[in-house]
Design an enzyme around this catalytic site. Structure first.
Site, PDB file in Angstrom:
ATOM      1  N   GLY A  82       5.352 -12.428  53.515  1.00 38.11           N
ATOM      2  CA  GLY A  82       5.155 -11.336  52.561  1.00 38.11           C
ATOM      3  C   GLY A  82       4.688 -10.094  53.275  1.00 38.11           C
ATOM      4  O   GLY A  82       4.489 -10.088  54.492  1.00 38.11           O
ATOM      5  N   ALA A  83       4.545  -9.058  52.466  1.00 41.99           N
ATOM      6  CA  ALA A  83       4.072  -7.796  53.031  1.00 41.99           C
ATOM      7  C   ALA A  83       2.820  -7.395  52.290  1.00 41.99           C
ATOM      8  O   ALA A  83       2.802  -7.326  51.067  1.00 41.99           O
ATOM      9  CB  ALA A  83       5.141  -6.728  52.878  1.00 41.99           C
ATOM     10  N   GLU A 128      -0.660  -4.616  52.124  1.00 38.13           N
ATOM     11  CA  GLU A 128      -0.856  -3.183  52.285  1.00 38.13           C
ATOM     12  C   GLU A 128      -1.117  -2.822  53.754  1.00 38.13           C
ATOM     13  O   GLU A 128      -0.694  -1.797  54.248  1.00 38.13           O
ATOM     14  CB  GLU A 128      -2.042  -2.759  51.402  1.00 38.13           C
ATOM     15  CG  GLU A 128      -2.504  -1.329  51.581  1.00 38.13           C
ATOM     16  CD  GLU A 128      -1.460  -0.310  51.148  1.00 38.13           C
ATOM     17  OE1 GLU A 128      -0.501  -0.710  50.469  1.00 38.13           O
ATOM     18  OE2 GLU A 128      -1.591   0.861  51.523  1.00 38.13           O
ATOM     19  N   GLU A 148       1.894  -7.303  57.820  1.00 38.00           N
ATOM     20  CA  GLU A 148       2.637  -8.472  57.353  1.00 38.00           C
ATOM     21  C   GLU A 148       1.698  -9.618  56.988  1.00 38.00           C
ATOM     22  O   GLU A 148       0.594  -9.736  57.522  1.00 38.00           O
ATOM     23  CB  GLU A 148       3.570  -8.960  58.459  1.00 38.00           C
ATOM     24  CG  GLU A 148       4.789  -8.070  58.594  1.00 38.00           C
ATOM     25  CD  GLU A 148       5.488  -8.254  59.918  1.00 38.00           C
ATOM     26  OE1 GLU A 148       4.877  -8.773  60.867  1.00 38.00           O
ATOM     27  OE2 GLU A 148       6.657  -7.857  59.993  1.00 38.00           O
ATOM     28  N   LYS A 163      -3.018 -12.921  57.343  1.00 33.17           N
ATOM     29  CA  LYS A 163      -2.788 -11.507  57.029  1.00 33.17           C
ATOM     30  C   LYS A 163      -3.094 -10.705  58.272  1.00 33.17           C
ATOM     31  O   LYS A 163      -4.160 -10.888  58.867  1.00 33.17           O
ATOM     32  CB  LYS A 163      -3.736 -11.042  55.928  1.00 33.17           C
ATOM     33  CG  LYS A 163      -3.269 -11.367  54.543  1.00 33.17           C
ATOM     34  CD  LYS A 163      -4.097 -10.575  53.561  1.00 33.17           C
ATOM     35  CE  LYS A 163      -3.704 -10.915  52.143  1.00 33.17           C
ATOM     36  NZ  LYS A 163      -4.418 -10.090  51.189  1.00 33.17           N
ATOM     37  N   ASP A 182      -8.872  -6.076  39.245  1.00 33.71           N
ATOM     38  CA  ASP A 182      -7.411  -6.043  39.376  1.00 33.71           C
ATOM     39  C   ASP A 182      -6.849  -7.436  39.126  1.00 33.71           C
ATOM     40  O   ASP A 182      -5.972  -7.901  39.842  1.00 33.71           O
ATOM     41  CB  ASP A 182      -7.026  -5.524  40.766  1.00 33.71           C
ATOM     42  CG  ASP A 182      -5.569  -5.076  40.822  1.00 33.71           C
ATOM     43  OD1 ASP A 182      -4.932  -4.992  39.756  1.00 33.71           O
ATOM     44  OD2 ASP A 182      -5.071  -4.818  41.937  1.00 33.71           O
TER      45      ASP A 182
HETATM   46  P1  AMP Z   1      -1.437  -9.453  49.443  1.00 36.06           P
HETATM   47  O1  AMP Z   1      -1.527  -8.407  50.491  1.00 36.06           O
HETATM   48  O2  AMP Z   1      -2.655 -10.317  49.353  1.00 36.06           O
HETATM   49  O3  AMP Z   1      -1.034  -8.911  48.114  1.00 36.06           O
HETATM   50  O4  AMP Z   1      -0.249 -10.429  49.913  1.00 36.06           O
HETATM   51  C1  AMP Z   1       1.105 -10.058  49.917  1.00 36.06           C
HETATM   52  C2  AMP Z   1       1.990 -11.243  49.615  1.00 36.06           C
HETATM   53  O5  AMP Z   1       1.851 -12.228  50.614  1.00 36.06           O
HETATM   54  C3  AMP Z   1       1.617 -11.957  48.314  1.00 36.06           C
HETATM   55  O6  AMP Z   1       2.253 -11.395  47.207  1.00 36.06           O
HETATM   56  C4  AMP Z   1       2.099 -13.382  48.570  1.00 36.06           C
HETATM   57  O7  AMP Z   1       3.470 -13.500  48.279  1.00 36.06           O
HETATM   58  C5  AMP Z   1       1.887 -13.533  50.063  1.00 36.06           C
HETATM   59  N1  AMP Z   1       0.608 -14.202  50.326  1.00 36.06           N
HETATM   60  C6  AMP Z   1      -0.613 -13.635  50.490  1.00 36.06           C
HETATM   61  N2  AMP Z   1      -1.557 -14.559  50.708  1.00 36.06           N
HETATM   62  C7  AMP Z   1      -0.933 -15.767  50.684  1.00 36.06           C
HETATM   63  C8  AMP Z   1      -1.380 -17.124  50.834  1.00 36.06           C
HETATM   64  N3  AMP Z   1      -2.647 -17.406  51.035  1.00 36.06           N
HETATM   65  N4  AMP Z   1      -0.471 -18.094  50.741  1.00 36.06           N
HETATM   66  C9  AMP Z   1       0.827 -17.795  50.503  1.00 36.06           C
HETATM   67  N5  AMP Z   1       1.295 -16.547  50.358  1.00 36.06           N
HETATM   68  C10 AMP Z   1       0.448 -15.539  50.443  1.00 36.06           C
END
Ligand code: AMP
Length: 922
Positions: A604-605, A607, A610, A629, A722
Site C-alpha cells: 500500500g501507499a 502518506e 510505501e 511503514k 478519524d
Molecule cells: P496507512 O498509511 O496506515 O493508511 O496505510 C496505507 C495502506 O497500507 C492501508 O490502506 C492498507 O491497505 C495498508 N496497510 C497499512 N497497515 C497495514 C497492516 N498492518 N497490514 C496490512 N496492510 C496494511
C-alpha cells in the site's frame, strides 16, 4: 380571323420585370404586328405568323437588347395561341405546332446583325391547347402560358428570339424578369436587397448590419434562395445598453428606467432608492444616504449600513463566554449583515483596557460572523472583559457614519494578586495570599504551582482550600517560582504573576519547624509517596491526585514534562507534550534492528511512504509476518516527527482490537514502523470486494471488535478523530483492528478530510456536527463516527451520503437528516446507529454500552431478524429459524469447529451458553 385576350400577370413585389412590352420586339419577315382587341374590345398588340401551307419556313422574331441589371438568372414567360394543324381545311401539309426560343448574350447594341448561328437555344415551345375553327366561332381563346429560364448570364444584356418553322402562332405577351430577395430588417439586422444566384438550388449567404444603437458579437446572416425568399437566419443584433427594442428598432429607455446588460431584453424600472436623470440610462444613481457595492446586481435596491445589534447578553462558563444578540432593527435593506467582535480586557498592571490578542479564540470566528452568537474561549479567568459587537453589511465601508455596535462587560473572575512569603527554612517556604476582592463566585480551592527557577519542566502543584500553604521538600539556597490561581464553579482563573522566593542556606541556623533530622525528612517523603500511590489506587482515578500529608485540604502532584508520573496508570500521553519528540519515541516504542526485517512486498501507499510486508525474526521468537511503514527519503524533521508520532501513540496501546506496534527502526534509514500484519487490508476495500458475502452475525462480530477497540481507546483518554472503515484493518480471521493514529494533524493525511471554514481539516461525512462546528472532538464524537462505520459495514462499503457534497452533508445533518438504514440491515443495528447520531453528544451511547449491546445481539441472533427494509420478504424465511441450536449458532459465527467441544462440556442449548453472560451483563 379570331379574337385574343391578354392576361395581365400581377407584378409580385419580389420579381423585377425587365421587359413585358411587345412593342419592344423587333419583327422580321413574315411575323406581322397586328392590332387586335381583347374580349373586352380593348386594343392589344400581337405578333402573328401563319404560313402553314408553304414549305421551308424560317421566320424569326427578335427583341431589342434586354439589360440584365446584374441578374444571372432570368425568367421568360410567354403567352400565345397556336392553331391545331388537324383542324386546318385541305390537309396539314407542312403545318407545325411548335416554335423555338433562343437567346444571345451581348454587352452592346447589335441591332439586327446577329447571325442565326450565334443564338443559343432555350427550348422548343409547344402549346398545351391549340385552337380550331370552332373556337374561333365561339370566340373562345385558348391562351397558353409557358415559362423558361436562362442562365447563368454574365454579360450586360441579351437578345431573345422566336423562330417559326411553319406554325400558326399569335404571340400575345412576353414577360422577362428575374427574382431578388428584397431588403428586410430581421432580428434588428438590415439585409440589403439581393439578386438571387444563377443556380436554381443556390442559397446566397448575405451578412446583415445591425440597425442603429444595436450591436452583435458576430454579424447576423441570412440566405437568399433562388426563389427570392430569405431563409435560415443566423444570429441577431441586440439593442445596446440604455436602449430597448421597439418595432424593429432600438429606442432609449424612458426616464426612471435603465438597461445595464445586453442579456435583459427590455429596460427595467430603477430599483428602490435610486433614479435616473436622463433617458437612455444604463444604470440608476442611489438617493442620498443609500449605497451600492460593485458586486450588487443592478436590479438590487440601494441600501444603507445596518443599525447596531440589540439586546446583547453573555453567558460565562468556565473560561469561555457565549455572547448572543438580536439582529439590528435596521438591516439597511441587505441580507449580508455580518458581525465583528472587538474584545478588550482590563490590564492587571495598568488598569487600562488592552486588546485581547490572539490568545483568545472565537468560535466560529471573530469577524464576519453570520450568526448572531459567538463562543469566546481561552479567556483568562478572574478578568474583566469588554466585548463590542459591531454590525456591518456590504455598504458599511462606503459610508462613514461611525461604528454601529453594542457593548457588554463580562467579568470572568479576579486573579490572585498579592502573594506573601512567610517563614522559610532550608527545605521549605510558607506562603500566604489574599483572597481576590471580587472573586465572582465562591472560591472552591486554590492551585499553587511551583518549581525551581529555570527548571520549569519539572514542577509541583498543590491544591488548597486555605489562603496559605507550606511548600516543602525544597532544595536549600534555591530560588523557587510560585504562581497561584483560584477555582470557582466558573472554572480556573489565570495564574497570578510569578513570585520568586528563596530557601535558606543549608547551614544557616533557623527556627523553622522543618529543621528536622535528615532521616526524618527521608521517612516523610517516603510516606508521602506511599500515600500518593495508595490514595490514587484506592480512589480509582486514572489521572487524579493523592492527598498530601500536611493538610487534609491540600493536595499535591508531581509533574514531569507535564505528565503525572504514577506507575501502573494506563492513560494516553500526547507525544506533543514532550519537548523532545524523540524522547516519546524512546519511551513508548522498541527499537528493532533492521537486520531482523525482510521486506518482501509493497502492499500500500501511506502518506509518508510505501507500506510493505515481510517476515520479522526476533531473537528467541518464531518468525512472523509484519507490515512495514517506511518514511520516504528527503523527509523534513517535522515529517519524521509526525511519522514517528504515530508509533509513539500506537506503542502505548495494547488491545486485541487495536493494531499492535512491534517496534520502530530509527537508527538506520529508511526510518520504519513495524506493526502486526493484517492480511485482509483496510475494511472499506475488503467489504466492497466481498459485497453480500457475510452473515449478519459475522458483520456484527466485526462491529463488536471495532467498538471494543474504541472502548479501550476512550478509557485511555484517547480521541481518535478519524474513525472510518478505511482506517480499520482486517486480519485473516476477520478480526478488525483500529489503526491510523496520530495527533490532530493526522487528518492532513486523509483524502476524505476537507478544510472547514475554521481552517482545520476534517473528514466531514464521518464527523459529529459539534466537532465540525467548533472542533469539539471527544469520545462522544468518536461514537458518532462509529455509527457511520456501522453504516459502512452494513452497506458493504457504500460511501456515506453517496455523492452529496460536503456542504450539503453538513447542511442536511444540521437539518436533522440522518442516513437511512442500509438494505437488509437489522432494525436493532439501525437503532444503534441512530443513537450514535444524536445531536446532543451526551445522549449518545458510550463505547462500553455499545460493546455490551452488540454482545447481547450476538448471543441472541433472533434479535437481528427484524430488518429496517428488506430486499426480500422476511416471511419467506423458514419457520422457527429464530430458535437456533448451538451448532447453528456456532456455524453462524464461523466457529463450527468448536461444536463438539461445546457439547462435551455441557453447553447443549443456547440458553445454557447465554446464561453466564446474562448474569454478568444483565
Ligand atoms: P496507512 O498509511 O496506515 O493508511 O496505510 C496505507 C495502506 O497500507 C492501508 O490502506 C492498507 O491497505 C495498508 N496497510 C497499512 N497497515 C497495514 C497492516 N498492518 N497490514 C496490512 N496492510 C496494511
Amino acid at each position: 380571323q379570331y379574337h385574343v385576350t391578354t392576361i395581365t400577370i400581377p407584378c409580385q413585389y419580389h420579381v423585377n420585370i425587365l421587359c413585358h412590352n411587345l412593342s419592344d420586339l423587333w419583327w422580321e419577315q413574315l411575323w406581322e404586328e397586328i392590332g387586335e382587341v381583347d374580349e373586352n374590345y380593348a386594343p392589344i398588340h400581337t405578333y402573328q405568323v401563319c404560313k402553314v401551307m408553304e414549305h421551308n419556313q424560317n421566320n424569326w422574331l427578335q427583341t431589342n437588347l434586354i439589360v440584365t441589371e446584374g441578374a444571372q438568372r432570368v425568367f421568360v414567360e410567354l403567352q400565345f395561341t397556336l392553331r391545331d394543324c388537324n383542324s386546318l381545311p385541305g390537309g396539314v401539309g407542312t403545318c407545325k405546332e411548335t416554335f423555338n426560343m433562343y437567346y444571345y448574350e451581348s454587352n452592346d447594341e447589335e441591332g439586327r446583325n446577329i447571325r442565326e448561328s450565334h443564338y443559343s437555344k432555350v427550348d422548343t415551345i409547344a402549346a398545351d391547347e391549340s385552337f380550331t375553327e370552332l373556337d374561333l366561332g365561339d370566340r373562345v381563346m385558348k391562351l397558353n402560358t409557358e415559362v423558361r429560364d436562362l442562365g447563368p448570364l454574365t454579360k450586360k444584356g441579351f437578345y431573345l428570339a422566336f423562330q417559326d418553322l411553319g406554325a400558326c402562332i399569335a404571340l400575345v405577351s412576353v414577360r422577362v424578369f428575374y427574382k431578388r430577395c428584397p431588403s428586410v430588417v430581421k432580428n434588428l439586422a438590415q439585409f440589403q436587397d439581393t439578386i438571387t444566384g444563377s443556380d436554381s438550388s443556390q442559397l446566397l449567404e448575405v451578412a446583415g448590419s445591425c440597425v442603429n444603437n444595436s450591436v452583435a458579437e458576430d454579424l447576423p446572416r441570412m440566405h437568399c434562395s433562388a426563389e427570392g425568399e430569405w431563409l435560415v437566419p443566423i444570429g441577431k443584433c441586440v439593442c445596446q445598453v440604455g436602449f430597448e427594442e421597439l418595432n424593429g428598432s432600438c429606442q432609449e429607455c424612458r426616464l426612471g428606467f435603465f438597461r445595464s446588460v445586453l442579456q435583459n431584453p427590455t429596460c427595467s424600472k430603477c430599483p428602490p432608492h435610486s433614479f435616473t436623470r436622463v433617458q437612455g440610462a444604463t444604470s440608476c444613481s442611489c438617493e442620498e444616504g443609500y449605497y451600492k457595492t460593485d458586486t450588487d446586481p443592478p436590479n438590487m435596491a440601494c441600501t444603507r449600513p445596518p443599525s447596531a445589534p440589540r439586546n446583547a447578553i453573555s453567558n460565562v462558563n468556565e473560561t469561555s463566554v457565549f455572547l448572543e444578540w438580536a439582529v439590528p432593527e435596521e438591516t439597511g435593506g441587505r441580507k449580508d449583515v455580518r458581525y465583528n467582535i472587538r474584545c478588550r480586557k482590563i490590564s492587571v498592571d495598568s488598569r487600562r483596557y488592552e486588546e485581547c490578542g490572539s490568545a483568545v479564540r472565537f468560535l466560529p470566528q471573530r469577524s464576519g460572523l453570520r450568526d448572531n452568537s459567538v463562543m469566546v474561549v481561552d479567556l483568562l479567568a478572574h478578568t474583566n472583559y469588554t466585548f463590542e459587537v459591531e454590525a456591518i453589511n456590504g455598504v458599511s465601508e462606503l459610508t462613514n457614519p461611525g461604528r454601529q455596535f453594542v457593548s457588554l462587560n463580562v467579568t470572568t473572575n479576579q486573579a490572585v494578586s498579592v502573594v506573601r512569603k512567610g517563614k522559610s527554612g532550608k527545605n521549605s517556604i510558607s506562603l500566604s495570599w489574599q483572597k481576590p476582592d471580587r472573586p465572582n463566585g465562591i472560591i472552591l480551592e486554590y492551585e499553587i504551582k511551583y518549581f525551581e527557577k529555570d527548571q520549569e519542566t519539572s514542577y509541583t502543584i498543590i491544591k488548597s482550600k486555605e489562603t496559605e500553604i507550606l511548600a516543602d521538600a525544597l532544595k536549600p539556597s534555591s530560588v523557587y517560582i510560585f504562581q497561584i490561581r483560584a477555582r470557582t464553579s466558573a472554572g480556573y482563573g489565570g495564574f497570578s504573576r510569578r513570585f520568586e522566593f528563596e530557601t535558606s542556606p543549608y547551614l544557616a541556623a533557623s527556627s523553622d519547624q522543618s529543621q528536622v533530622p535528615i532521616v526524618a525528612v527521608g521517612i516523610t517523603v517516603a510516606v508521602i509517596l506511599l500515600a500518593l500511590v495508595t490514595g490514587f489506587l484506592l480512589s480509582g482515578r486514572r489521572c487524579g491526585y493523592s492527598k498530601a500529608k500536611q493538610d487534609p485540604d491540600e493536595e499535591k502532584m508531581h509533574f514531569h514534562n507535564g505528565h503525572i508520573k504514577f506507575p501502573g496508570v494506563r492513560t494516553y500521553i500526547d507525544p506533543h507534550t514532550y519537548e523532545d519528540p524523540n524522547q516519546a519515541v524512546h519511551e513508548f516504542t522498541q527499537e528493532i534492528d533492521v537486520s531482523c526485517i525482510t521486506i518482501e512486498r509493497v502492499i500500500g501507499a501511506g502518506e509518508f511512504g510505501e507500506v510493505c510486508s515481510g517476515p520479522l525474526r526476533l531473537t528467541g521468537k518464531r518468525e512472523f509476518p509484519v507490515a512495514i511503514k517506511t518514511l520516504k527519503a528527503g523527509y523534513s524533521e517535522q515529517q519524521r516527527r509526525d511519522f514517528l508520532g504515530e508509533a509513539s501513540i500506537m506503542g502505548q496501546f495494547d488491545h486485541p482490537n487495536i493494531i499492535h506496534l512491534e517496534g520502530v527502526v530509527t537508527k538506520s534509514k529508511p526510518v520504519m514502523i513495524i506493526t502486526e500484519f493484517m492480511e485482509n487490508g483496510s475494511l472499506d476495500t475488503f467489504l466492497k470486494k466481498n459485497d453480500g458475502q457475510f452473515t449478519v452475525i459475522q458483520l456484527v462480530g466485526m462491529l463488536r471488535g471495532i467498538a471494543s477497540g474504541m472502548k479501550y481507546l476512550s478509557d485511555m483518554g484517547y480521541v481518535h478523530r478519524d474513525l472510518a472503515a478505511r482506517n480499520i484493518l482486517v486480519n485473516s480471521n476477520l478480526v478488525c483492528k483500529v489503526s491510523d493514529f496520530g495527533l490532530s494533524r493526522v487528518l492532513e493525511d486523509d483524502a476524505e478530510a476537507a478544510y472547514t471554514t475554521r481552517g482545520g481539516k476534517i473528514p466531514i461525512r464521518w464527523t459529529a456536527p459539534e466537532a465540525i462546528a467548533f472542533r469539539k472532538f471527544t469520545s462522544a464524537s468518536d461514537v458518532w463516527s462509529y455509527g457511520i462505520v456501522m453504516w459502512e459495514v452494513m452497506s458493504y462499503g457504500e460511501r456515506p451520503y453517496w455523492e452529496m457534497s460536503n456542504q450539503d452533508v453538513i447542511k442536511a445533518v444540521e437539518d436533522s437528516y440522518r442516513l437511512p438504514g442500509p438494505m437488509d440491515c437489522p432494525a436493532a443495528l439501525y437503532h444503534l446507529m441512530m443513537d450514535c447520531w444524536q445531536k446532543d453528544r451526551n445522549s449518545r451511547p458510550k463505547f462500553e454500552e455499545i460493546v455490551s449491546l452488540l454482545d447481547k445481539l450476538i448471543r441472541n441472533p433472533s434479535s437481528l431478524k427484524a430488518l429496517v427494509n428488506s430486499s426480500h420478504r422476511s416471511d419467506s424465511e423458514p419457520e422457527g429459524s429464530g430458535h437456533q441450536s448451538v451448532g447453528e449458532w456456532l456455524e453462524g459465527i464461523k466457529m463450527g469447529r468448536y461444536n463438539e467441544l461445546f457439547m462435551e462440556t455441557g453447553y447443549t442449548s443456547l440458553e445454557v451458553v447465554i446464561l453466564p453472560h446474562l448474569l454478568l451483563y444483565g
